[in-house]
Write a protein that holds these residues in place. Structure first.
Motif, mmCIF file in Angstrom:
data_model
loop_
_atom_site.group_PDB
_atom_site.id
_atom_site.type_symbol
_atom_site.label_atom_id
_atom_site.label_comp_id
_atom_site.label_asym_id
_atom_site.label_seq_id
_atom_site.Cartn_x
_atom_site.Cartn_y
_atom_site.Cartn_z
ATOM 1 N N PRO A 21 17.526 2.505 -14.392
ATOM 2 C CA PRO A 21 16.770 3.571 -15.671
ATOM 3 C C PRO A 21 17.528 4.923 -15.254
ATOM 4 O O PRO A 21 18.112 5.292 -14.237
ATOM 5 C CB PRO A 21 15.333 3.270 -15.223
ATOM 6 N N PRO A 22 17.653 5.644 -16.529
ATOM 7 C CA PRO A 22 17.949 7.061 -16.442
ATOM 8 C C PRO A 22 16.953 7.785 -15.558
ATOM 9 O O PRO A 22 15.783 7.433 -15.096
ATOM 10 C CB PRO A 22 17.806 7.539 -17.939
ATOM 11 N N SER A 23 17.288 8.844 -15.145
ATOM 12 C CA SER A 23 16.470 9.966 -14.118
ATOM 13 C C SER A 23 15.840 11.027 -15.090
ATOM 14 O O SER A 23 16.381 11.417 -16.218
ATOM 15 C CB SER A 23 17.234 10.437 -13.134
ATOM 16 N N LEU A 24 15.076 11.829 -14.435
ATOM 17 C CA LEU A 24 14.505 12.859 -14.742
ATOM 18 C C LEU A 24 15.168 14.048 -15.227
ATOM 19 O O LEU A 24 15.479 14.899 -15.962
ATOM 20 C CB LEU A 24 13.029 13.457 -14.118
ATOM 21 N N LYS B 297 13.889 24.641 -18.466
ATOM 22 C CA LYS B 297 13.609 25.765 -17.607
ATOM 23 C C LYS B 297 12.437 25.387 -17.181
ATOM 24 O O LYS B 297 12.256 25.528 -15.757
ATOM 25 C CB LYS B 297 13.774 27.291 -17.959
ATOM 26 N N ASP B 298 11.601 25.066 -17.872
ATOM 27 C CA ASP B 298 9.943 24.706 -17.402
ATOM 28 C C ASP B 298 10.166 23.429 -16.635
ATOM 29 O O ASP B 298 8.740 23.143 -15.764
ATOM 30 C CB ASP B 298 9.111 24.714 -18.411
ATOM 31 N N LEU B 299 10.815 22.541 -16.860
ATOM 32 C CA LEU B 299 10.777 21.542 -16.019
ATOM 33 C C LEU B 299 11.530 21.617 -14.452
ATOM 34 O O LEU B 299 11.719 20.751 -13.791
ATOM 35 C CB LEU B 299 11.719 20.404 -16.835
ATOM 36 N N GLY B 300 11.908 22.850 -14.199
ATOM 37 C CA GLY B 300 12.733 23.157 -13.046
ATOM 38 C C GLY B 300 11.762 22.539 -11.872
ATOM 39 O O GLY B 300 12.326 22.098 -11.036
ATOM 40 N N PRO B 301 10.586 22.664 -11.757
ATOM 41 C CA PRO B 301 9.818 22.510 -10.370
ATOM 42 C C PRO B 301 10.116 20.938 -10.118
ATOM 43 O O PRO B 301 9.795 20.624 -9.181
ATOM 44 C CB PRO B 301 8.402 22.846 -10.704
ATOM 45 N N TRP B 302 9.986 20.091 -11.147
ATOM 46 C CA TRP B 302 10.190 18.916 -11.275
ATOM 47 C C TRP B 302 11.604 18.369 -10.995
ATOM 48 O O TRP B 302 11.656 17.031 -10.533
ATOM 49 C CB TRP B 302 9.367 18.246 -12.696
ATOM 50 N N TYR C 293 0.748 -1.237 -0.021
ATOM 51 C CA TYR C 293 -0.306 0.053 -0.011
ATOM 52 C C TYR C 293 0.860 1.137 -0.057
ATOM 53 O O TYR C 293 1.570 1.639 0.827
ATOM 54 C CB TYR C 293 -0.876 -0.047 1.390
ATOM 55 N N ILE C 294 0.752 2.117 -1.132
ATOM 56 C CA ILE C 294 1.546 3.386 -1.154
ATOM 57 C C ILE C 294 0.666 4.412 -0.959
ATOM 58 O O ILE C 294 -0.027 5.061 -1.885
ATOM 59 C CB ILE C 294 2.399 3.205 -2.475
ATOM 60 N N ASP C 295 0.787 5.109 0.211
ATOM 61 C CA ASP C 295 0.067 6.314 0.398
ATOM 62 C C ASP C 295 0.968 7.703 0.011
ATOM 63 O O ASP C 295 1.969 7.990 0.690
ATOM 64 C CB ASP C 295 -0.132 6.407 2.028
ATOM 65 N N VAL C 296 0.804 7.921 -1.394
ATOM 66 C CA VAL C 296 1.561 8.964 -1.864
ATOM 67 C C VAL C 296 1.449 10.276 -1.303
ATOM 68 O O VAL C 296 0.281 10.775 -1.280
ATOM 69 C CB VAL C 296 1.093 8.988 -3.430
ATOM 70 N N ARG C 297 2.518 10.941 -0.912
ATOM 71 C CA ARG C 297 2.796 12.064 -0.166
ATOM 72 C C ARG C 297 4.109 12.728 -0.521
ATOM 73 O O ARG C 297 5.072 11.876 -0.752
ATOM 74 C CB ARG C 297 2.438 12.135 1.063
ATOM 75 N N TYR C 298 4.365 13.812 -0.062
ATOM 76 C CA TYR C 298 5.781 14.605 -0.136
ATOM 77 C C TYR C 298 6.775 14.088 0.921
ATOM 78 O O TYR C 298 7.179 14.691 1.869
ATOM 79 C CB TYR C 298 5.480 16.155 0.169
ATOM 80 N N GLU C 299 7.105 12.819 0.730
ATOM 81 C CA GLU C 299 8.379 12.117 1.446
ATOM 82 C C GLU C 299 9.200 11.392 0.601
ATOM 83 O O GLU C 299 8.601 10.723 -0.429
ATOM 84 C CB GLU C 299 7.478 11.314 2.439
ATOM 85 N N ASP C 300 10.126 11.294 0.999
ATOM 86 C CA ASP C 300 11.485 10.310 0.552
ATOM 87 C C ASP C 300 10.555 9.002 0.358
ATOM 88 O O ASP C 300 11.141 8.184 -0.812
ATOM 89 C CB ASP C 300 12.834 10.282 1.250
ATOM 90 N N SER C 301 10.143 8.510 1.112
ATOM 91 C CA SER C 301 9.603 7.287 0.883
ATOM 92 C C SER C 301 8.790 6.554 -0.073
ATOM 93 O O SER C 301 8.422 5.405 -0.493
ATOM 94 C CB SER C 301 8.956 6.722 2.609
ATOM 95 N N CYS C 302 8.146 7.897 -0.517
ATOM 96 C CA CYS C 302 7.273 7.704 -1.680
ATOM 97 C C CYS C 302 7.868 7.959 -3.016
ATOM 98 O O CYS C 302 7.273 8.177 -3.916
ATOM 99 C CB CYS C 302 5.937 8.579 -1.862
ATOM 100 N N ALA C 303 9.145 8.421 -3.059
ATOM 101 C CA ALA C 303 10.053 8.719 -4.280
ATOM 102 C C ALA C 303 10.197 7.583 -5.228
ATOM 103 O O ALA C 303 10.702 6.493 -4.713
ATOM 104 C CB ALA C 303 11.305 9.470 -3.773
ATOM 105 N N PHE C 304 9.959 7.696 -6.422
ATOM 106 C CA PHE C 304 10.274 6.828 -7.247
ATOM 107 C C PHE C 304 10.501 7.361 -8.818
ATOM 108 O O PHE C 304 10.133 8.320 -8.874
ATOM 109 C CB PHE C 304 9.129 5.674 -7.759
ATOM 110 N N ASN D 98 12.477 13.250 -8.796
ATOM 111 C CA ASN D 98 13.710 13.237 -9.180
ATOM 112 C C ASN D 98 14.712 13.214 -8.110
ATOM 113 O O ASN D 98 15.680 13.977 -7.849
ATOM 114 C CB ASN D 98 14.062 14.683 -9.936
ATOM 115 N N ASN D 99 14.446 12.135 -7.249
ATOM 116 C CA ASN D 99 15.098 12.089 -6.013
ATOM 117 C C ASN D 99 16.120 11.191 -6.413
ATOM 118 O O ASN D 99 16.418 9.967 -7.014
ATOM 119 C CB ASN D 99 14.259 11.263 -4.695
ATOM 120 N N PRO D 100 17.462 11.469 -5.635
ATOM 121 C CA PRO D 100 18.680 10.633 -6.202
ATOM 122 C C PRO D 100 18.864 9.243 -5.560
ATOM 123 O O PRO D 100 19.114 8.312 -6.139
ATOM 124 C CB PRO D 100 20.037 11.486 -5.661
#
Length: 812
Positions: A563-566, A591-596, A492-503, A606-608
């Motif tokens: 895989p490659p990253s964003l 430039k427009d991809l900056g927030p991502w 169960y993946i409760d998606v939120r702003y945390e490293d644990s949900c980064a993919f 884009n979590n390392p």
């Protein structure tokens, strides 16, 4: 005085049945009557679902069927006997053999389901057809007693007449069976031994259960099959431990169609035998003109005693008869009776009342309990014994074609991966991955409170216990599947702003390139659309699409990581090689991809060190987007990026996989979202997967630009009770008659919900009728959640599975 009259007219007595049985022998699987009649017997092994035919299909079916009836020689008799028995366990046994359980929970669910369905008084429907050529009028019959007339003194004459009769009867039967095959009705000729067995079981309902039928050489068939005596009283027939009662059609219906006949059978209670008999006799006493006058006289007399509504019905009958006269339709003698039986007379009364009510379902036809004729009506259920029902009516050919039960509801998929009771009392199996389906995609629609969440959990539970290679991925925004996920040891993946949900939104290189190192077109298109979604561009010119796609290919070729990253993709955009205009476009994209890439969304995409790793062994994965659903930019992107996360599962051809999208229509409401959802449907189909979209109303699907694509690819539909928007169901592919069935759906909270199920062009009303274990697994009701929470507090050391089992035992 009345009691004395009853005894005079029909005194109680034990009757030697064999004297009333018109069965001498069988010759080459043809039943020869004591009166010299010939009867061929057939199992109707497949009947089309005429209720759900299109107008053109119905027209063709009726015309061909009428052609078959007209092909029968004069005086031939068609007898259709439909038997409903309360012992339909065959489908349950088939289901038990098809499921491949590997966990204790799956075995528990299947075991309880099998036990539940074995105890449901479901009906097994048997359809049989008997075609009889009666004897020549001067040859054999006088009243109810059979004898060979002295006209047959020369043995040669008897043999010659018999052989000629065999040929005439055989040719007529073969021709009629060919016509039935032309309209999709499959038959199987019964052997002589099977016909004898049919007599034996009907005439000895208890004795035959312990003593098998054994043919005896040198004896007539009727002597061999009769082992029990019958006691005929005024209101019932007693035979070998059972009571029988006959209910006969008394007043013909004002209108007849396939739907009314289906309702008639649905209302009957097992065990029953419904006997439909028709015969065309063109002699002077039964000429068509006389018959029509009799029919109109009947309708006129009936109208004199009717209410205003009844008189309107009578006038409609008059108009129908006038039309029959003008068009020159042939008139048939027709009878219909229902014989119910039961060991207990009180239960017999209940079944009698149900049968009387069933007749009223045929456009308010009326029937009577035919006292003093119960023995005769019972005998009319036997092959070739049509003449025992003397209450015949005159019906035009068009009405006969609608009335004869040569159709039945859809009987489900060939392999019953899931089993359901139907609204008609039968058990059928369905298979959402049936090979007949061009694509496995489906829809589930139901208003709030209709049992939609429960039904979805129920269907998915059934799917998960079928086999370990059945996998489910759910994209949800409401938390309805947390319990199911825990029970099946899912992720169960409760998606939120945390490293644990980064993919990583980019799949591995092996999925991007084929063996020739060419990019997969669908995956390339998907990633390009994801980038377009991040850039918030509603439309992309061909040149912009080319820049993004070329950069994606270069990223996959140059990236050191797999895989490659964003971030790898962003760097390739920044270093884009091309003319000045293309380079400027690529840099603006960068430039427009900056927030991502480096802004607030980068923690997720884009979590390392992406920590979210999907376990390939888990049968069930749930992505809960509840916490980000209101993010206008992130929500839609994350919804579609899930497709990258499940790429390995999606493309694994060894898996049957369902991707469930629950209330996700908000994420594909624009042009880019439409293309992305179409890409998902296309990719799932390519790799043998299914996408099931779930919503509260038809409008939710129809208001999205992707509606056409979603609906066109949804070959299975589960539609529960709606509170409105029935008029929109036509746009989901339902015909007017099917919409009426949706309107009539019923539910009883906590007990069952009716579901209109459409499989290709087939339709059936299923019942989601859970046993206690099913109920506690699938319920999402707040009151039930509180009971579960209280049980968890009381037994803190128990697992969820143990809690559910404890609740189940307390519910039994």
């Amino acid at each position: 005085m009345i009691t004395k009259l009853k005894k005079i007219l029909n005194p109680d007595k034990t009757l030697p049945l064999h004297n009333l049985i018109n069965a001498w022998d069988d010759v080459d699987d043809t039943l020869i009557g004591v009166d010299g009649s010939f009867t061929n017997c057939y199992d109707l092994t497949f009947l089309p679902d005429a209720v759900h035919m299109t107008e053109s299909e119905e027209g063709a079916f009726l015309e061909n069927f009428k052609r078959g009836l007209l092909s029968l020689p004069d005086n031939f008799v068609v007898q259709v006997v439909v038997s409903g028995r309360g012992d339909n366990h065959e489908k349950v046994r088939e289901y038990e053999k098809t499921v491949w359980t590997t966990t204790s929970l799956a075995r528990e669910i299947v075991s309880r389901k099998v036990s539940q369905f074995e105890n449901i008084n479901s009906r097994r429907m048997i359809y049989r057809l008997y075609i009889t050529m009666p004897p020549a009028p001067t040859a054999m019959i006088a009243g109810d007693r059979f004898y060979f007339n002295k006209i047959f003194k020369p043995v040669e004459n008897l043999r010659a007449l018999h052989e000629a009769g065999c040929v005439k009867h055989s040719d007529a039967c073969e021709n009629f069976i060919r016509v039935l095959a032309d309209v999709g009705i499959k038959t199987r000729r019964m052997t002589g031994n099977e016909v004898a067995q049919e007599f034996y079981v009907r005439l000895n309902p208890t004795y035959s259960r312990t003593v098998s039928f054994v043919p005896v050489a040198g004896e007539t068939l009727r002597s061999q099959v009769c082992r029990s005596a019958a006691e005929h009283t005024f209101d019932a027939l007693a035979l070998d431990g059972f009571y029988y009662r006959g209910i006969n059609l008394f007043q013909r219906p004002g209108d007849i169609n396939f739907f009314y006949v289906a309702k008639f059978f649905a209302k009957l209670e097992v065990d029953f035998d419904a006997v439909f008999i028709l015969q065309y006799t063109p002699d002077s006493l039964q000429s068509d003109s006389v018959a029509r006058k009799e029919m109109k006289f009947d309708a006129t007399v009936a109208a004199a005693t009717m209410t205003a509504e009844g008189r309107q019905k009578s006038e409609a009958i008059h108009r129908m008869l006038d039309d029959t006269l003008e068009t020159g339709q042939r008139i048939f003698n027709f009878s219909l009776c229902v014989v119910v039986h039961e060991k207990n007379k009180g239960h017999l009364d209940q079944k009698t009342a149900a049968a009387l009510d069933a007749f009223r379902a045929i456009s308010d036809a009326t029937a009577i309990v035919d006292d003093m004729n119960h023995l005769s009506l019972f005998l009319s259920t036997l092959p070739g014994h049509w003449f025992y029902n003397r209450r015949a009516h005159k019906f035009a050919l068009a009405a006969i074609a609608h009335f004869l039960p040569v159709h039945r509801p859809w009987q489900g998929c060939a392999v019953p991966k899931m089993i359901f009771p139907t609204s008609g009392g039968e058990i059928i199996g369905i298979n959402v991955f049936d090979p007949e389906l061009p694509a496995k995609h489906g829809l589930i629609i139901g208003s709030t409170g209709s049992g939609k969440s429960f039904t979805t959990n129920y269907v998915l539970t059934n799917f998960l216990v079928e086999a370990p290679n059945n996998h489910v991925v759910i994209i949800d925004v409401g938390g309805s599947y947390r319990k199911l996920c825990e029970l099946f040891d899912g992720q169960y993946i409760d998606v939120r702003y945390e490293d644990s949900c980064a993919f990583n939104p980019f799949p591995m290189k092996k999925y991007f390139f084929d063996e020739a190192l060419k990019p997969d077109a669908d995956l390339l298109s998907f990633l390009s659309l994801i980038i377009q979604k991040m850039l918030k561009c509603e439309t992309f010119s061909g040149r912009k699409t080319m820049i993004v796609e070329n950069t994606l290919i270069k990223t996959y070729r140059n990236a050191k990581s797999d895989p490659p990253s964003l971030g790898d993709f962003a760097r390739e955009l920044k270093d884009f090689e091309g003319d000045a205009e293309d380079k400027a476009t690529a840099v603006s994209f960068f430039k427009d991809l900056g927030p991502w890439v480096s802004g607030r969304y980068s923690v997720l995409l884009n979590n390392p060190n992406p920590r979210l790793v999907l376990d390939p062994k888990k049968q069930l994965i749930v992505f809960d987007l509840q916490k980000i659903k209101d993010e206008p930019d992130l929500g839609p992107v994350m919804f579609f990026v899930v497709r990258s996360a499940i790429q390995s599962r999606l493309t694994d051809l060894s898996l049957n996989k369902i991707i469930v999208i629950d209330e996700g229509h908000q994420f594909f409401s624009d042009a880019v979202g439409t293309q992305l959802i179409e890409n998902l449907y296309r990719t799932a189909r390519k790799f043998g997967g299914a996408v099931f979209s779930i919503s509260q109303s038809p409008e939710d699907f129809l208001k999205t630009p992707a509606a056409t694509s979603i609906i066109a690819n949804a070959y299975t539909k589960f539609i529960l009770k709606l509170t409105a928007q029935y008029e929109l169901l036509e746009k989901l592919g339902l015909r007017p008659s099917e919409i009426e069935e949706v309107k009539a759906l019923e539910m009883s909270p906590g007990k069952y919900s009716e579901v209109f199920y459409k499989f290709l062009s087939h339709c059936i009303v299923l019942k989601v009728q859970p046993n206690p274990l099913d109920y506690w697994i699938c319920t999402t009701n707040d009151k039930d959640r509180n009971i579960e929470d209280a049980m968890r507090k009381k037994y803190p050391d128990l697992s969820l599975r143990e809690i559910i089992l404890k609740l189940t035992e307390e519910s039994v």
